[in-house]
Design a protein around this motif. Structure first.
Motif, PDB file in Angstrom:
ATOM      1  N   THR A 126      85.429  64.250  -9.857  1.00  0.00           N
ATOM      2  CA  THR A 126      84.282  64.303  -8.608  1.00  0.00           C
ATOM      3  C   THR A 126      85.318  64.345  -7.256  1.00  0.00           C
ATOM      4  N   GLU A 127      85.030  65.696  -7.009  1.00  0.00           N
ATOM      5  CA  GLU A 127      85.963  65.861  -5.823  1.00  0.00           C
ATOM      6  C   GLU A 127      85.069  65.609  -4.504  1.00  0.00           C
ATOM      7  N   VAL A 128      85.633  64.520  -3.736  1.00  0.00           N
ATOM      8  CA  VAL A 128      85.221  64.050  -2.926  1.00  0.00           C
ATOM      9  C   VAL A 128      85.484  64.979  -1.204  1.00  0.00           C
ATOM     10  N   LYS A 129      84.742  65.574  -1.000  1.00  0.00           N
ATOM     11  CA  LYS A 129      85.008  66.395   0.938  1.00  0.00           C
ATOM     12  C   LYS A 129      84.525  66.560   2.073  1.00  0.00           C
ATOM     13  N   SER A 130      85.574  66.828   2.631  1.00  0.00           N
ATOM     14  CA  SER A 130      84.890  66.491   4.118  1.00  0.00           C
ATOM     15  C   SER A 130      85.126  67.664   4.921  1.00  0.00           C
ATOM     16  N   TYR A 131      84.504  67.942   5.749  1.00  0.00           N
ATOM     17  CA  TYR A 131      84.681  69.298   6.771  1.00  0.00           C
ATOM     18  C   TYR A 131      84.988  69.124   8.225  1.00  0.00           C
ATOM     19  N   THR A 132      85.898  69.604   8.329  1.00  0.00           N
ATOM     20  CA  THR A 132      86.093  69.387   9.575  1.00  0.00           C
ATOM     21  C   THR A 132      87.720  70.167  10.011  1.00  0.00           C
ATOM     22  N   ARG A 133      87.867  71.467  11.286  1.00  0.00           N
ATOM     23  CA  ARG A 133      88.987  71.878  11.447  1.00  0.00           C
ATOM     24  C   ARG A 133      90.098  71.084  11.007  1.00  0.00           C
ATOM     25  N   HIS A 134      89.658  69.660  11.973  1.00  0.00           N
ATOM     26  CA  HIS A 134      90.787  68.727  12.349  1.00  0.00           C
ATOM     27  C   HIS A 134      91.691  67.738  11.453  1.00  0.00           C
ATOM     28  N   TRP A 135      91.117  68.052  10.279  1.00  0.00           N
ATOM     29  CA  TRP A 135      91.759  67.068   8.678  1.00  0.00           C
ATOM     30  C   TRP A 135      93.438  67.793   9.262  1.00  0.00           C
ATOM     31  N   THR A 136      93.710  68.900   9.551  1.00  0.00           N
ATOM     32  CA  THR A 136      95.357  69.433   9.099  1.00  0.00           C
ATOM     33  C   THR A 136      96.236  68.530  10.734  1.00  0.00           C
ATOM     34  N   CYS A 137      95.424  68.107  11.420  1.00  0.00           N
ATOM     35  CA  CYS A 137      96.202  67.138  12.625  1.00  0.00           C
ATOM     36  C   CYS A 137      96.380  65.857  12.201  1.00  0.00           C
ATOM     37  N   LEU A 138      95.495  65.131  11.187  1.00  0.00           N
ATOM     38  CA  LEU A 138      95.820  63.551  10.482  1.00  0.00           C
ATOM     39  C   LEU A 138      96.762  64.329   9.174  1.00  0.00           C
ATOM     40  N   PHE A 139      96.792  65.600   8.554  1.00  0.00           N
ATOM     41  CA  PHE A 139      97.482  65.273   7.383  1.00  0.00           C
ATOM     42  C   PHE A 139      98.709  66.975   8.085  1.00  0.00           C
TER      43      PHE A 139
ATOM     44  N   TYR B 224      92.995  54.612   7.477  1.00  0.00           N
ATOM     45  CA  TYR B 224      94.356  56.081   7.090  1.00  0.00           C
ATOM     46  C   TYR B 224      94.928  55.725   5.719  1.00  0.00           C
ATOM     47  N   ALA B 225      95.519  54.744   5.847  1.00  0.00           N
ATOM     48  CA  ALA B 225      96.667  54.590   5.378  1.00  0.00           C
ATOM     49  C   ALA B 225      96.179  54.913   3.250  1.00  0.00           C
ATOM     50  N   TYR B 226      95.014  54.529   3.479  1.00  0.00           N
ATOM     51  CA  TYR B 226      94.604  54.805   1.870  1.00  0.00           C
ATOM     52  C   TYR B 226      94.333  56.039   1.554  1.00  0.00           C
ATOM     53  N   LEU B 227      94.224  56.816   2.604  1.00  0.00           N
ATOM     54  CA  LEU B 227      92.907  57.695   2.814  1.00  0.00           C
ATOM     55  C   LEU B 227      94.291  59.243   2.468  1.00  0.00           C
ATOM     56  N   LEU B 228      95.594  58.101   2.718  1.00  0.00           N
ATOM     57  CA  LEU B 228      96.655  58.699   3.012  1.00  0.00           C
ATOM     58  C   LEU B 228      96.978  59.168   2.016  1.00  0.00           C
ATOM     59  N   GLY B 229      97.563  58.474   1.203  1.00  0.00           N
ATOM     60  CA  GLY B 229      97.932  57.885  -0.195  1.00  0.00           C
ATOM     61  C   GLY B 229      97.304  58.342  -0.982  1.00  0.00           C
ATOM     62  N   LEU B 230      95.831  58.877  -0.881  1.00  0.00           N
ATOM     63  CA  LEU B 230      94.736  59.387  -1.734  1.00  0.00           C
ATOM     64  C   LEU B 230      95.231  60.988  -1.720  1.00  0.00           C
ATOM     65  N   TYR B 231      95.451  61.772  -0.390  1.00  0.00           N
ATOM     66  CA  TYR B 231      95.830  62.844  -0.504  1.00  0.00           C
ATOM     67  C   TYR B 231      97.441  63.629  -0.437  1.00  0.00           C
TER      68      TYR B 231
END
Length: 259
Positions: A129-142, A70-77
């Motif tokens: 290349t766009e890496v995408k993941s689908y769920t309404r819960h991504w806003t919970c984590l970001f 998550y820490a890595y993904l947060l940096g990417l986001y």
């Protein structure tokens, strides 16, 4: 449209009521997944059931999750990511330089580790290349998601996010560098014993227009003992440089170049 016998439909419904996934039912009975999905929907309506999409969101459930990922993904986001909101769904998108297949794989792997249940896909465009993941819960984590560009609004971490960054600072730094940073080799010349010789030295750059995101980056660098300076282009102090030998060595150990 192909018609299926009532007995086949009844068999499919029976399997789904036992908890067999749509995909498995479709493969077992050699029926299109769309048809299976329609039968499942109609069966729920007949039974008066309200469908709640399953989720493994760490903020909405009590499950543990991979905080390092998550820490890595947060940096990417914060660097090259955004969330697109649609009805009943939000999808997280991380833009990667297409030739850097290691970065693409790392972004996809981080998404799957943080929330394994949502689907993850890639969209290829010219040079990207766009890496995408689908769920309404991504806003919970970001929770930083909001209308407008990140550099035009305040970006601050929630206490639980800051705790994760403090525990996994290098993964956060790595995510920021892999999104809006780079490792380059500068060079200059020096006179040595009367002969001019070329001297090369590596350095790291991080460039972002958001004052808040740059401060998150530099505050985390301070915590791990990495020296940094601000390099302005004109009047814009958008560039953070790491050039001291010991600090570059630390970055090489924990971050390294994008690939």
């Amino acid at each position: 449209m192909e018609q299926h016998s009532p007995s086949i439909r009844a068999q499919a419904v029976a399997l789904m009521r036992q908890g067999v996934p749509n995909r498995v039912v479709a493969e077992r009975l050699n029926i299109p997944r769309g048809t299976i999905g329609w039968w499942r929907s109609e069966d729920r309506k007949a039974c008066g059931e309200t469908y709640e999409q399953p989720t493994d969101c760490p903020r909405c459930t009590t499950r543990d999750f991979d905080e390092s990922a998550y820490a890595y993904l947060l940096g990417l986001y914060l660097g090259d990511g955004h969330i697109i909101s649609k009805r009943k769904q939000h999808h997280l998108s991380i833009s990667c330089n297409a030739p850097q297949i290691g970065l693409v794989a790392a972004a996809e792997d981080a998404m799957r580790k943080v929330m394994p249940l949502p689907s993850v896909s890639q969209r290829h465009r010219s040079g990207c290349t766009e890496v995408k993941s689908y769920t309404r819960h991504w806003t919970c984590l970001f929770p930083q998601h909001a209308p407008g560009k990140k550099h035009e609004r305040r970006i601050a971490l929630e206490p639980w996010q800051q705790e994760i960054v403090d525990t996994h600072p290098w993964e956060f730094i790595r995510g920021l560098i892999h999104s809006d940073g780079c490792r380059i080799t500068n060079w200059t010349t020096r006179m040595v014993a009367g002969e001019r010789k070329r001297y090369e030295y590596p350095r790291y750059f991080f460039t972002n227009k958001s004052d808040d995101i740059r401060k998150l980056f530099t505050d985390t660098l301070d915590k791990v003992g990495v020296g940094w300076t601000t390099l302005a282009r004109g009047s814009d102090p958008f560039n953070i440089s790491v050039a001291r030998k010991a600090s570059v060595a630390l970055m090489d150990t924990h971050v390294g170049p994008k690939h």
